[in-house]
Design a protein around this motif. Structure first.
Motif, PDB file in Angstrom:
ATOM      1  N   UNK A 114       0.854  -1.182   0.000  1.00 60.38           N
ATOM      2  CA  UNK A 114       0.000   0.000   0.000  1.00 60.38           C
ATOM      3  C   UNK A 114       0.893   1.234   0.000  1.00 60.38           C
ATOM      4  N   UNK A 115       0.598   2.170  -0.883  1.00 58.31           N
ATOM      5  CA  UNK A 115       1.333   3.431  -0.947  1.00 58.31           C
ATOM      6  C   UNK A 115       0.421   4.537  -0.431  1.00 58.31           C
ATOM      7  N   UNK A 116       0.941   5.353   0.489  1.00 59.01           N
ATOM      8  CA  UNK A 116       0.141   6.403   1.117  1.00 59.01           C
ATOM      9  C   UNK A 116       0.731   7.775   0.839  1.00 59.01           C
ATOM     10  N   UNK A 117      -0.155   8.711   0.504  1.00 61.66           N
ATOM     11  CA  UNK A 117       0.190  10.127   0.367  1.00 61.66           C
ATOM     12  C   UNK A 117      -0.700  10.918   1.311  1.00 61.66           C
ATOM     13  N   UNK A 118      -0.196  12.042   1.836  1.00 60.70           N
ATOM     14  CA  UNK A 118      -1.078  12.940   2.570  1.00 60.70           C
ATOM     15  C   UNK A 118      -0.659  14.385   2.360  1.00 60.70           C
ATOM     16  N   UNK A 119      -1.656  15.265   2.457  1.00 62.00           N
ATOM     17  CA  UNK A 119      -1.428  16.690   2.200  1.00 62.00           C
ATOM     18  C   UNK A 119      -0.846  17.360   3.434  1.00 62.00           C
ATOM     19  N   UNK A 120       0.172  18.202   3.213  1.00 60.36           N
ATOM     20  CA  UNK A 120       0.743  19.012   4.282  1.00 60.36           C
ATOM     21  C   UNK A 120       0.392  20.483   4.106  1.00 60.36           C
ATOM     22  N   UNK A 121      -0.229  20.825   2.991  1.00 66.83           N
ATOM     23  CA  UNK A 121      -0.684  22.189   2.757  1.00 66.83           C
ATOM     24  C   UNK A 121      -2.011  22.125   2.009  1.00 66.83           C
ATOM     25  N   UNK A 122      -2.769  23.229   2.058  1.00 60.39           N
ATOM     26  CA  UNK A 122      -4.064  23.245   1.398  1.00 60.39           C
ATOM     27  C   UNK A 122      -5.083  22.383   2.125  1.00 60.39           C
ATOM     28  N   UNK A 123      -6.125  21.952   1.424  1.00 57.16           N
ATOM     29  CA  UNK A 123      -7.159  21.120   2.048  1.00 57.16           C
ATOM     30  C   UNK A 123      -6.579  19.794   2.542  1.00 57.16           C
ATOM     31  N   UNK A 175      -3.661  15.387  10.295  1.00 62.49           N
ATOM     32  CA  UNK A 175      -2.322  15.618   9.763  1.00 62.49           C
ATOM     33  C   UNK A 175      -2.006  17.108   9.843  1.00 62.49           C
ATOM     34  N   UNK A 176      -0.893  17.493  10.474  1.00 63.18           N
ATOM     35  CA  UNK A 176      -0.581  18.921  10.638  1.00 63.18           C
ATOM     36  C   UNK A 176      -0.062  19.550   9.350  1.00 63.18           C
ATOM     37  N   UNK A 177       0.004  20.880   9.345  1.00 63.31           N
ATOM     38  CA  UNK A 177       0.625  21.605   8.244  1.00 63.31           C
ATOM     39  C   UNK A 177       2.144  21.551   8.407  1.00 63.31           C
TER      40      UNK A 177
END
Length: 304
Positions: A114-123, A175-177
């Motif tokens: 499983x490959x995971x991405x998450x946003x650190x900026x924006x929505x 998830x924080x900025x």
């Protein structure tokens, strides 16, 4: 917090439209369970995620062996230009050399990853790509087809391909900025030196480092000694270290000012760096003292 203004790409994102209603004007805590969109599932990577995934500077790969007591592994990945989207149901990345080989070993055994991405900026957003993986090691035709001349990163020991069969997006409110400063270059530089040792030996002496005697400081020796077996005893690298392929020179990315600081710290070391700073401070103080002493002497001479 400054309000985020979405562009056209985000407006088309259904997940964003539903979640952004509560991003800056959240409802009462008692109603969160009934208002927040927790997950969306897709059979492939939807169009609106392509650009977002390519914008991310890092990702994680999760894998595990089949045994009940096997070690579950999560590997953080970075380095610009190593992750690629081949299509809505296929992605691949360059697996760079490290001290371990867990992901390769697990995929060889059972293919699960499983490959995971998450946003650190924006929505906020978390995206997981579920799929069946395959490994193509350095020196194989499949590896060379995906990485033609001049595109390979130093230290790249394999290409990991994931055939995606399910995609999940979740809110990512926990998830924080974070602010991205730059990619580290130490790993690439270290690998480039090891590959150069192998390349110089093979071109100068005329023997392949796939056979004995290998260069003791070369990359193929590293693969042989540290990357052929996982922590659970599963096979890891099985052909790269015995490949007749000669390493091609590669470009080392520029990490900017942030990387220069890191290089200085690594080269000198924490304790030595403090000593160096103290020494430099002492030199400056000595120079200032000497200058002030000369000025004082000139003043006394003028008064006398």
């Amino acid at each position: 917090m400054e309000k985020f203004v979405p562009d056209d790409a985000y407006v088309k994102d259904q997940s964003y439209q539903l979640n952004s209603l509560y991003l800056y004007n959240p409802p009462p805590l008692s109603s969160l369970s009934t208002t927040l969109v927790t997950m969306q599932m897709f059979g492939e990577i939807p169009d609106f995620l392509f650009a977002w995934i390519e914008e991310q500077q890092m990702f994680w790969v999760a894998s595990a062996p089949l045994t009940a007591d096997g070690l579950v592994n999560i590997s953080p990945k970075g380095v610009e230009g190593t992750f690629h989207i081949a299509g809505p149901r296929k992605v691949w990345y360059e697996d760079l050399t490290g001290t371990g080989v867990e992901t390769i070993s697990h995929i060889r055994e059972n293919g699960r990853a499983t490959i995971l991405f998450n946003a650190y900026k924006g929505p906020p957003r978390i995206t997981r790509l579920y799929g069946k993986g395959s490994v193509h090691e350095f020196g194989t035709p499949e590896y060379n087809a995906l990485l033609p001349e001049g595109t390979r990163h130093a230290g790249s020991r394999a290409v990991v391909v994931l055939d995606v069969f399910k995609v999940a997006t979740t809110c990512g409110y926990a998830v924080p900025f974070y602010e991205f400063q730059g990619h580290r270059t130490q790993l690439i530089e270290w690998a480039a030196k090891k590959e150069a040792a192998d390349r110089d030996t093979e071109l100068t002496v005329g023997f392949s480092s796939s056979t004995s005697p290998r260069n003791q400081n070369g990359m193929k020796r590293w693969w042989e000694e540290r990357n052929t077996t996982s922590l659970d005893g599963l096979p890891g690298v099985i052909s790269a270290h015995v490949s007749n392929e000669i390493f091609r020179s590669t470009k080392i990315p520029d990490g900017g000012d942030n990387d220069i600081k890191s290089k200085l710290s690594n080269a000198i070391g924490p304790m030595d760096l403090r000593i160096f700073i103290a020494f430099l401070f002492g030199v400056i103080c000595t120079i200032l003292y000497g200058h002030l002493r000369m000025v004082a002497q000139e003043v006394l001479i003028i008064k006398s």
